[in-house]
Design a protein around this motif. Structure first.
Motif, PDB file in Angstrom:
ATOM      1  N   LYS A 293      32.566  -5.651   0.494  1.00 52.56           N
ATOM      2  CA  LYS A 293      31.863  -4.575   1.180  1.00 52.56           C
ATOM      3  C   LYS A 293      32.236  -4.729   2.651  1.00 52.56           C
ATOM      4  N   LYS A 294      32.824  -3.694   3.212  1.00 52.38           N
ATOM      5  CA  LYS A 294      33.437  -3.816   4.540  1.00 52.38           C
ATOM      6  C   LYS A 294      32.486  -4.387   5.579  1.00 52.38           C
ATOM      7  N   VAL A 295      31.264  -3.901   5.616  1.00 52.48           N
ATOM      8  CA  VAL A 295      30.326  -4.369   6.631  1.00 52.48           C
ATOM      9  C   VAL A 295      30.017  -5.855   6.461  1.00 52.48           C
ATOM     10  N   ASP A 296      29.922  -6.326   5.209  1.00 54.41           N
ATOM     11  CA  ASP A 296      29.643  -7.746   4.967  1.00 54.41           C
ATOM     12  C   ASP A 296      30.821  -8.620   5.382  1.00 54.41           C
ATOM     13  N   TYR A 297      32.039  -8.182   5.043  1.00 50.49           N
ATOM     14  CA  TYR A 297      33.222  -8.949   5.426  1.00 50.49           C
ATOM     15  C   TYR A 297      33.396  -8.955   6.945  1.00 50.49           C
ATOM     16  N   LYS A 298      33.083  -7.845   7.563  1.00 46.44           N
ATOM     17  CA  LYS A 298      33.158  -7.771   9.029  1.00 46.44           C
ATOM     18  C   LYS A 298      32.201  -8.778   9.652  1.00 46.44           C
ATOM     19  N   ASN A 299      31.000  -8.875   9.122  1.00 50.07           N
ATOM     20  CA  ASN A 299      30.020  -9.835   9.632  1.00 50.07           C
ATOM     21  C   ASN A 299      30.492 -11.265   9.435  1.00 50.07           C
ATOM     22  N   ILE A 300      31.102 -11.544   8.276  1.00 51.10           N
ATOM     23  CA  ILE A 300      31.592 -12.897   8.005  1.00 51.10           C
ATOM     24  C   ILE A 300      32.718 -13.263   8.963  1.00 51.10           C
ATOM     25  N   LEU A 301      33.658 -12.344   9.174  1.00 55.20           N
ATOM     26  CA  LEU A 301      34.780 -12.632  10.064  1.00 55.20           C
ATOM     27  C   LEU A 301      34.332 -12.766  11.516  1.00 55.20           C
ATOM     28  N   GLU A 302      33.181 -12.208  11.826  1.00 58.19           N
ATOM     29  CA  GLU A 302      32.649 -12.303  13.188  1.00 58.19           C
ATOM     30  C   GLU A 302      31.733 -13.505  13.362  1.00 58.19           C
ATOM     31  N   ASP A 303      30.845 -13.740  12.390  1.00 61.38           N
ATOM     32  CA  ASP A 303      29.792 -14.744  12.558  1.00 61.38           C
ATOM     33  C   ASP A 303      29.875 -15.923  11.591  1.00 61.38           C
ATOM     34  N   GLY A 304      30.751 -15.862  10.590  1.00 61.46           N
ATOM     35  CA  GLY A 304      30.845 -16.920   9.599  1.00 61.46           C
ATOM     36  C   GLY A 304      30.092 -16.568   8.320  1.00 61.46           C
ATOM     37  N   ILE A 305      30.168 -17.460   7.344  1.00 60.69           N
ATOM     38  CA  ILE A 305      29.505 -17.261   6.054  1.00 60.69           C
ATOM     39  C   ILE A 305      28.094 -17.840   6.144  1.00 60.69           C
ATOM     40  N   MET A 306      27.116 -16.991   5.922  1.00 62.31           N
ATOM     41  CA  MET A 306      25.721 -17.399   6.084  1.00 62.31           C
ATOM     42  C   MET A 306      25.015 -17.546   4.738  1.00 62.31           C
ATOM     43  N   CYS A 307      24.016 -18.405   4.716  1.00 67.03           N
ATOM     44  CA  CYS A 307      23.166 -18.518   3.532  1.00 67.03           C
ATOM     45  C   CYS A 307      22.242 -17.308   3.455  1.00 67.03           C
ATOM     46  N   ASN A 308      21.606 -17.136   2.324  1.00 67.34           N
ATOM     47  CA  ASN A 308      20.726 -15.981   2.122  1.00 67.34           C
ATOM     48  C   ASN A 308      19.543 -15.969   3.090  1.00 67.34           C
ATOM     49  N   TYR A 309      19.085 -17.138   3.485  1.00 69.75           N
ATOM     50  CA  TYR A 309      17.971 -17.215   4.434  1.00 69.75           C
ATOM     51  C   TYR A 309      18.357 -16.577   5.772  1.00 69.75           C
ATOM     52  N   LEU A 310      19.547 -16.897   6.268  1.00 69.12           N
ATOM     53  CA  LEU A 310      20.014 -16.326   7.529  1.00 69.12           C
ATOM     54  C   LEU A 310      20.266 -14.824   7.406  1.00 69.12           C
ATOM     55  N   LEU A 311      20.672 -14.404   6.214  1.00 69.83           N
ATOM     56  CA  LEU A 311      20.954 -12.986   5.983  1.00 69.83           C
ATOM     57  C   LEU A 311      19.691 -12.191   5.675  1.00 69.83           C
ATOM     58  N   ASN A 312      18.575 -12.909   5.548  1.00 69.52           N
ATOM     59  CA  ASN A 312      17.308 -12.268   5.193  1.00 69.52           C
ATOM     60  C   ASN A 312      17.418 -11.534   3.857  1.00 69.52           C
ATOM     61  N   ARG A 313      18.108 -12.174   2.919  1.00 68.06           N
ATOM     62  CA  ARG A 313      18.315 -11.587   1.598  1.00 68.06           C
ATOM     63  C   ARG A 313      17.566 -12.383   0.541  1.00 68.06           C
ATOM     64  N   THR A 314      17.185 -11.695  -0.497  1.00 60.56           N
ATOM     65  CA  THR A 314      16.577 -12.363  -1.649  1.00 60.56           C
ATOM     66  C   THR A 314      17.621 -13.249  -2.310  1.00 60.56           C
ATOM     67  N   TRP A 315      17.200 -14.428  -2.669  1.00 63.61           N
ATOM     68  CA  TRP A 315      18.106 -15.366  -3.325  1.00 63.61           C
ATOM     69  C   TRP A 315      18.600 -14.776  -4.640  1.00 63.61           C
ATOM     70  N   SER A 316      19.918 -14.722  -4.794  1.00 66.17           N
ATOM     71  CA  SER A 316      20.495 -14.132  -5.996  1.00 66.17           C
ATOM     72  C   SER A 316      21.275 -15.129  -6.835  1.00 66.17           C
TER      73      SER A 316
END
Length: 200
Positions: A27-50
């Protein structure tokens, strides 16, 4: 047609068995965030654990073993691209039912069912990303009778390359579709852009 195209843009190369892989749906926006800020855990992303075992504070990774392990085949060799990581020291997961109670915690006792499962705490900085795994040949071969789907995958990799250029990340893109132990194919990004103009 597209198989011939891939032959023009790929060449064999050798990979490192010490690399780790983090697979993510493109997903372009997610990859853009990773290339800018690194790979984050779900807690940092404020996402439900999947995930099944990584919980909110850990990032799931896989690693190649010879012969191949099911973790690497299921994650890094799926239909999603993967980030190739070097220089990190993740925790190797253990098949220990006692560790199940630590899944949702920051505890370093990490659980997994298969060989090649690793987890990394909290955040993987972008400078540890040293390549992208994108199984272009596999995608194109699987959809030989559906050329519109082949084009979708070629457009997807072009989109990904444009993101790498946007963040000035001159890292290789590998195709593991025909991997033989440590031999894979590297995609020539400039040739990809050039030859894809013939049918896009």
């Amino acid at each position: 047609m597209y198989i011939d195209f891939i032959e023009k843009i790929e060449e064999k190369c050798e990979i490192n068995l010490d690399w780790f892989y983090h697979s993510a749906y493109y997903k372009k926006v997610d990859y853009k965030n990773i290339l800018e800020d690194g790979i984050m855990c779900n807690y940092l992303l404020n996402r439900t654990w999947s995930g099944k075992y990584n919980g909110p504070f850990y990032i799931s990774l896989s690693k190649i073993t010879i012969p191949d392990n099911i973790t690497f085949l299921n994650y890094a060799c799926s239909n999603n691209p993967s980030f190739i990581l070097e220089g990190i020291q993740p925790i190797k997961c253990e098949r220990n039912i006692e560790y199940e109670k630590y899944i949702n915690t920051r505890d370093k006792r990490r659980m997994g069912n298969f060989e090649g499962e690793y987890q990394y705490y909290y955040l993987i900085k972008r400078n540890y990303i040293i390549g992208i795994l994108f199984n272009l040949y596999q995608y194109v071969y699987n959809f030989q009778n559906a050329k519109h789907k082949q084009i979708i995958y070629i457009e997807k990799i072009l989109d990904l390359i444009s993101l790498l250029e946007e963040f000035d990340m001159d890292i290789p893109v590998y195709d593991y579709s025909r991997r033989d132990k440590v031999l894979v194919h590297k995609i020539d990004k400039e040739k990809l852009k050039y030859y894809s103009r013939e049918f896009l």
